[in-house]
Design a protein around this motif. Structure first.
Motif, short mmCIF file in Angstrom:
data_model
loop_
_atom_site.label_atom_id
_atom_site.label_comp_id
_atom_site.label_asym_id
_atom_site.label_seq_id
_atom_site.Cartn_x
_atom_site.Cartn_y
_atom_site.Cartn_z
N GLY A 1 0.37 -1.24 0.10
CA GLY A 1 -0.31 -0.04 0.05
C GLY A 1 0.67 1.25 -0.24
O GLY A 1 0.63 2.12 0.43
N VAL A 2 1.88 1.16 -0.44
CA VAL A 2 3.38 2.18 -0.60
C VAL A 2 2.81 3.25 -1.68
O VAL A 2 2.69 4.28 -1.71
N ASP A 3 2.69 2.43 -2.88
CA ASP A 3 2.04 3.09 -4.29
C ASP A 3 0.34 3.37 -4.99
O ASP A 3 0.29 2.45 -3.83
N LEU A 4 0.51 4.45 -5.59
CA LEU A 4 -0.22 4.54 -5.90
C LEU A 4 -0.39 3.83 -6.71
O LEU A 4 -0.59 3.64 -8.11
N ALA A 5 -1.96 2.28 -6.53
CA ALA A 5 -2.25 1.47 -7.69
C ALA A 5 -3.68 1.80 -8.07
O ALA A 5 -3.39 1.72 -9.83
N PHE A 6 -3.84 3.17 -8.20
CA PHE A 6 -5.75 3.26 -8.61
C PHE A 6 -5.12 5.25 -8.04
O PHE A 6 -4.85 5.36 -7.14
N GLY A 7 -6.03 6.18 -9.55
CA GLY A 7 -5.88 7.39 -8.39
C GLY A 7 -4.87 7.82 -9.49
O GLY A 7 -3.10 7.51 -9.79
N GLN A 8 -4.75 9.13 -9.33
CA GLN A 8 -4.05 10.25 -9.91
C GLN A 8 -2.98 10.73 -8.82
O GLN A 8 -1.85 10.82 -8.77
N PHE A 9 -3.71 11.54 -7.41
CA PHE A 9 -2.83 11.78 -6.25
C PHE A 9 -3.21 11.25 -5.47
O PHE A 9 -4.08 10.81 -5.19
N GLY A 10 -2.45 11.69 -4.09
CA GLY A 10 -2.55 11.01 -3.04
C GLY A 10 -2.01 11.57 -1.92
O GLY A 10 -0.81 12.20 -2.10
N LEU A 11 -2.73 11.21 -0.45
CA LEU A 11 -2.03 11.35 0.54
C LEU A 11 -1.00 10.10 1.20
O LEU A 11 -1.79 8.83 1.27
N LYS A 12 0.17 10.32 1.25
CA LYS A 12 1.34 9.61 2.03
C LYS A 12 0.94 9.86 3.74
O LYS A 12 2.08 10.25 3.45
N ALA A 13 1.32 8.64 4.74
CA ALA A 13 1.26 8.72 5.53
C ALA A 13 2.86 9.04 6.22
O ALA A 13 3.92 8.39 5.47
N LEU A 14 3.52 10.10 6.96
CA LEU A 14 4.93 9.58 7.41
C LEU A 14 5.39 10.06 9.09
O LEU A 14 6.38 9.67 9.17
N GLU A 15 3.71 9.21 9.80
CA GLU A 15 4.41 8.81 10.95
C GLU A 15 3.05 7.50 11.67
O GLU A 15 2.04 7.46 10.69
N PRO A 16 4.43 6.17 12.16
CA PRO A 16 2.71 5.76 12.69
C PRO A 16 1.58 6.53 13.79
O PRO A 16 1.66 6.87 14.47
N GLU A 17 0.51 5.72 13.23
CA GLU A 17 -0.74 6.02 14.33
C GLU A 17 -2.04 5.61 14.43
O GLU A 17 -2.35 4.72 12.89
N ARG A 18 -2.95 5.99 15.33
CA ARG A 18 -3.90 4.87 15.02
C ARG A 18 -4.87 5.93 14.24
O ARG A 18 -5.06 7.22 15.65
N VAL A 19 -5.98 5.36 13.67
CA VAL A 19 -6.59 6.81 12.70
C VAL A 19 -8.07 6.36 13.05
O VAL A 19 -8.16 4.71 12.51
N THR A 20 -8.52 6.96 13.94
CA THR A 20 -10.20 6.40 14.13
C THR A 20 -11.38 7.11 13.10
O THR A 20 -10.82 7.55 11.40
N ALA A 21 -12.48 6.26 13.05
CA ALA A 21 -13.04 5.99 11.57
C ALA A 21 -13.67 7.56 11.61
O ALA A 21 -14.24 7.95 10.75
N ARG A 22 -14.06 8.31 12.60
CA ARG A 22 -14.83 9.92 12.26
C ARG A 22 -13.90 10.88 11.55
O ARG A 22 -14.16 10.81 11.58
N GLN A 23 -11.83 10.12 11.88
CA GLN A 23 -11.42 11.29 11.92
C GLN A 23 -11.11 10.77 10.19
O GLN A 23 -11.23 11.66 9.11
N ILE A 24 -11.27 9.32 9.55
CA ILE A 24 -11.39 9.13 8.09
C ILE A 24 -12.63 9.29 7.58
O ILE A 24 -12.86 10.35 6.57
N GLU A 25 -13.72 9.39 8.56
CA GLU A 25 -15.33 10.49 7.44
C GLU A 25 -14.73 12.11 7.20
O GLU A 25 -15.12 12.38 6.60
N ALA A 26 -14.36 12.78 8.89
CA ALA A 26 -13.84 14.45 8.55
C ALA A 26 -13.24 14.33 7.31
O ALA A 26 -13.43 15.34 6.52
N ALA A 27 -12.20 13.69 7.06
CA ALA A 27 -11.17 13.69 5.71
C ALA A 27 -11.61 13.67 4.45
O ALA A 27 -12.08 14.28 3.51
N ARG A 28 -12.69 12.45 4.32
CA ARG A 28 -13.49 12.34 4.07
C ARG A 28 -14.51 13.62 2.81
O ARG A 28 -14.48 13.59 1.30
N ARG A 29 -15.14 13.86 3.93
CA ARG A 29 -16.05 15.27 3.43
C ARG A 29 -15.56 16.08 3.46
O ARG A 29 -15.97 16.37 2.45
N ALA A 30 -14.26 16.88 3.74
CA ALA A 30 -13.59 17.65 2.91
C ALA A 30 -13.03 17.64 2.01
O ALA A 30 -13.30 18.46 1.24
#
Length: 138
Positions: free
Chosen positions: A24-53
């Protein structure tokens, strides 16, 4: 919030996020993306907020976006003002473990400037540092 339809076990250990992502390092689909730079637990609320924005900024232009972060780990909490002991609490929220170098979300069908702006807004909703990445045309 989004959660898995079913899981093998109701409760999970906290676990640790060790190492750098290999899949899951390279973009298999899509043209642009975000790459994480640090380890963390991301909650469902945070993912949904990012998707809406992201979708609100793009105003549904182009085919859209894809987030491969799946909320599959339950986090349990005990109620407030409960004494110690008497077992583990009930599942409260769902998270995913994100490793460094893992691509978080991808977008396609928009210009590079719009994608950079939209993904920047989405990155502000996530608890991790991210970098804008672009797929090189082959």
């Amino acid at each position: 919030m989004l959660q898995p339809m079913r899981t093998k076990f109701r409760k999970a250990h906290k676990g640790r996020i060790k190492g750098i992502a290999t899949s899951g390092v390279d973009l298999a689909f899509g043209q642009f993306g975000l790459k994480a730079l640090e380890p963390e637990r991301v909650t469902a609320r945070q993912i949904e907020a990012a998707r809406r924005a992201l979708t609100r900024h793009m105003k549904r232009a182009g085919p859209g976006l894809d987030s491969h972060l799946s909320r599959r780990i339950p986090v349990s909490k005990k109620p407030l003002e409960v004494r110690m002991g008497s077992g583990k609490g009930a599942p409260e929220l769902w998270v995913t473990r994100v490793k460094p170098a893992e691509s978080c979300s991808r977008s396609m069908g928009v210009s590079a400037a719009m994608a950079r702006e939209a993904l920047g807004l989405a990155a502000a909703k996530l608890p991790i540092k991210t970098r804008f990445i672009e797929r090189i045309a082959e």
